[in-house]
Design an enzyme around this catalytic site. Structure first.
Site, PDB file in Angstrom:
ATOM      1  N   ASP A 173     -44.295  61.718  49.687  1.00  0.00           N
ATOM      2  CA  ASP A 173     -44.492  61.569  51.134  1.00  0.00           C
ATOM      3  C   ASP A 173     -44.250  62.935  51.790  1.00  0.00           C
ATOM      4  O   ASP A 173     -43.179  63.216  52.313  1.00  0.00           O
ATOM      5  CB  ASP A 173     -43.506  60.516  51.671  1.00  0.00           C
ATOM      6  CG  ASP A 173     -43.597  60.362  53.175  1.00  0.00           C
ATOM      7  OD1 ASP A 173     -44.657  60.672  53.742  1.00  0.00           O
ATOM      8  OD2 ASP A 173     -42.589  59.939  53.785  1.00  0.00           O
ATOM      9  N   HIS A 202     -29.900  59.065  50.788  1.00  0.00           N
ATOM     10  CA  HIS A 202     -30.818  59.845  51.625  1.00  0.00           C
ATOM     11  C   HIS A 202     -30.524  59.611  53.111  1.00  0.00           C
ATOM     12  O   HIS A 202     -30.411  60.565  53.889  1.00  0.00           O
ATOM     13  CB  HIS A 202     -32.269  59.465  51.307  1.00  0.00           C
ATOM     14  CG  HIS A 202     -33.278  60.069  52.239  1.00  0.00           C
ATOM     15  ND1 HIS A 202     -33.532  61.422  52.268  1.00  0.00           N
ATOM     16  CD2 HIS A 202     -34.071  59.514  53.192  1.00  0.00           C
ATOM     17  CE1 HIS A 202     -34.448  61.671  53.202  1.00  0.00           C
ATOM     18  NE2 HIS A 202     -34.796  60.536  53.770  1.00  0.00           N
ATOM     19  N   GLU A 214     -40.612  59.648  46.126  1.00  0.00           N
ATOM     20  CA  GLU A 214     -40.609  58.200  46.349  1.00  0.00           C
ATOM     21  C   GLU A 214     -41.375  57.481  45.228  1.00  0.00           C
ATOM     22  O   GLU A 214     -42.144  58.099  44.484  1.00  0.00           O
ATOM     23  CB  GLU A 214     -41.260  57.847  47.701  1.00  0.00           C
ATOM     24  CG  GLU A 214     -40.632  58.619  48.871  1.00  0.00           C
ATOM     25  CD  GLU A 214     -40.954  58.049  50.243  1.00  0.00           C
ATOM     26  OE1 GLU A 214     -41.349  56.864  50.324  1.00  0.00           O
ATOM     27  OE2 GLU A 214     -40.791  58.788  51.226  1.00  0.00           O
ATOM     28  N   ASP A 236     -43.871  52.859  54.860  1.00  0.00           N
ATOM     29  CA  ASP A 236     -42.871  53.714  54.224  1.00  0.00           C
ATOM     30  C   ASP A 236     -41.491  53.223  54.638  1.00  0.00           C
ATOM     31  O   ASP A 236     -41.197  53.114  55.824  1.00  0.00           O
ATOM     32  CB  ASP A 236     -43.084  55.166  54.672  1.00  0.00           C
ATOM     33  CG  ASP A 236     -42.237  56.140  53.857  1.00  0.00           C
ATOM     34  OD1 ASP A 236     -41.869  55.805  52.713  1.00  0.00           O
ATOM     35  OD2 ASP A 236     -41.947  57.235  54.375  1.00  0.00           O
TER      36      ASP A 236
HETATM   37 CA    CA Z   1     -40.601  58.930  53.431  1.00  0.00          CA
END
Ligand code: CA
Length: 423
Positions: free
Chosen positions: A241, A141, A209, A134
């Site tokens: 996620d 963000h 995502e 990830d």
């Molecule tokens: Ca993430």
């Protein structure tokens, strides 16, 4: 232009204008029905073309592959054939579905055997995922999170514009859309508490995502460049996620996310090929300072894909709470993959690499509840009058995505997941 992307193509199957799956898309997935065991299919309108049956009719005889590769419960063996074969199969499927082709459409028995209605099929995990990474590649963000948890002036840590930050996640708990998850339990410690406690998370969140899937392996010790990454990336899925923020805050220092993430991640079932997304390539944000040479790329590797997140309470209607776009990514997937391999770590077929939460600059484009409600300070009002700071039990979180150009819409379908009470 890739042959199957031609906007002038039409299918003999009737397809609604707002469908995510016109003949120009042809995403790959794995499905089963009451009478068909797990196998590979391609989405077309409201149908699935059963590639296992299409292979049995020898329609892939000019392509160098064993058609039994479609009689599998995952795409790994098919995508391991490499890009020339993925492309040849997609072009061949496109031919078979064109309105001027009668190889299948001219025979009613064959139509019945090759096509399955999507609402009569159960979608399965598209790939066996050996490894999951990830990333943390959206500057909006990372800035939002840094502002909330550190300070506004130094929101981005000094490494952020030099390294595509990431961590190794848990592959075993990646589940396909429609799989419900129980609210996870874990250790948390309130800021004013003397000691931690163990129990259900109070701050359950999603992260919007997109993940890419690799179809080619490297050997241990080998590295690839961002430009070479084009041959390794098979396609993309939507990726939720799930994150337990209170567990994350307590556990992440000093080694990063662990149990706050590994209780489950949800993916959309149809893998949209990088080939189908070719028309949606756009320039990414300017990278300043310039990245180190091993991260330098050529061409455009950002994609204009509209993304949306919705919350549906139990028995209620869908509430759209976020609209973002995959094109906002600061680090692109070619750079992410080159970075992953830069130390000699071997890539494998079926690996999943998630983008990191995709937030835009507008307040309604933030890709998590953490950012949308600013840690709960600004709750979101839903149409039934209730408010959400984070995700409640029995809420379903839905993510959708599509690109649209020249009247052609290439969509992902959706990833949805319901949160059940803790057990
Ligand atoms: Ca993430």
């Amino acid at each position: 232009m890739i042959k199957a992307n031609d906007p002038s193509l039409h299918s003999w199957i009737e397809i609604a204008p707002n469908s995510d799956f016109p003949i120009q898309n042809l995403p790959f997935g794995v499905f089963k029905t009451d009478t068909r065991d797990p196998r590979v299919g391609v989405a077309i309108g409201e149908y699935i073309l059963d590639l296992c049956v299409v292979g049995q009719y020898n329609f892939f005889e000019l392509i160098d592959l064993d058609p039994n590769v479609f009689h599998r419960s995952h795409l790994n063996d098919f995508i391991a054939y490499g890009k020339p074969v993925w492309r040849a199969v997609r072009n061949r499927v496109s031919d078979l579905l064109r309105n001027d082709n009668t190889e299948i459409s001219g025979d009613s028995t064959m139509i019945r055997e090759c096509l399955v209605r999507q609402d009569e099929a159960e979608m399965l995990m598209p790939v066996k995922v050996p490894n999951y990474t990830d990333f943390y590649s959206s500057i909006e963000h990372a800035t939002n999170v840094g502002t909330m948890f550190r300070d506004q002036k130094n929101a981005l840590l000094p490494n952020w514009k030099h390294i595509p930050i990431g961590y190794h996640g848990r592959a075993s708990s990646i589940v396909v859309s429609g799989t419900a998850l129980h609210r996870p339990k874990g250790q948390t410690k309130a800021p004013d508490a003397d000691a931690p406690t163990f129990g259900p998370t109070k701050l359950l969140d999603f992260e919007l995502e997109v993940a890419f899937i690799t179809g080619k392996e490297t050997k241990l010790g080998e590295s690839i460049t961002p430009d070479e990454a084009n041959d390794y990336i098979f396609g993309l899925v939507l990726f939720n996620d799930w994150s337990a923020r209170d567990m994350q805050t307590w556990e992440y220092v000093p080694l990063g996310p662990f149990l706050a993430k590994s209780f489950g991640s949800s993916v959309s079932p149809w893998v949209v090929t990088l080939d189908a997304l070719e028309p949606f390539k756009v320039k990414g944000p300017v990278q300043d300072p310039a990245p180190l040479p091993y991260l330098i790329f050529h061409g455009n590797h950002n994609y204009d894909i509209n993304l949306e997140v919705l919350i549906q309470p139990e028995g209620g209607t869908e509430n759209s709470i976020c609209r973002s776009n995959y094109k906002y990514m600061y680090w692109n997937m070619n750079q992410q993959l080159a970075h992953q391999s830069s130390n000699g770590c071997n890539l494998q077929v079926g690996d999943m690499y998630a983008s990191g939460t995709i937030s835009g600059s507008e307040k309604d484009s933030y890709g998590s509840m953490l950012e949308l409600t600013w840690r709960g300070a600004n709750p979101i009002k839903l149409s039934d009058g209730t408010e959400r700071k984070f995700i409640n039990d029995n809420d379903t979180v839905i993510m959708r995505g599509y690109g649209e150009k020249n009247g052609i819409r290439i969509g992902f379908g959706e990833v949805n997941g319901k949160i059940l009470p803790a057990v």
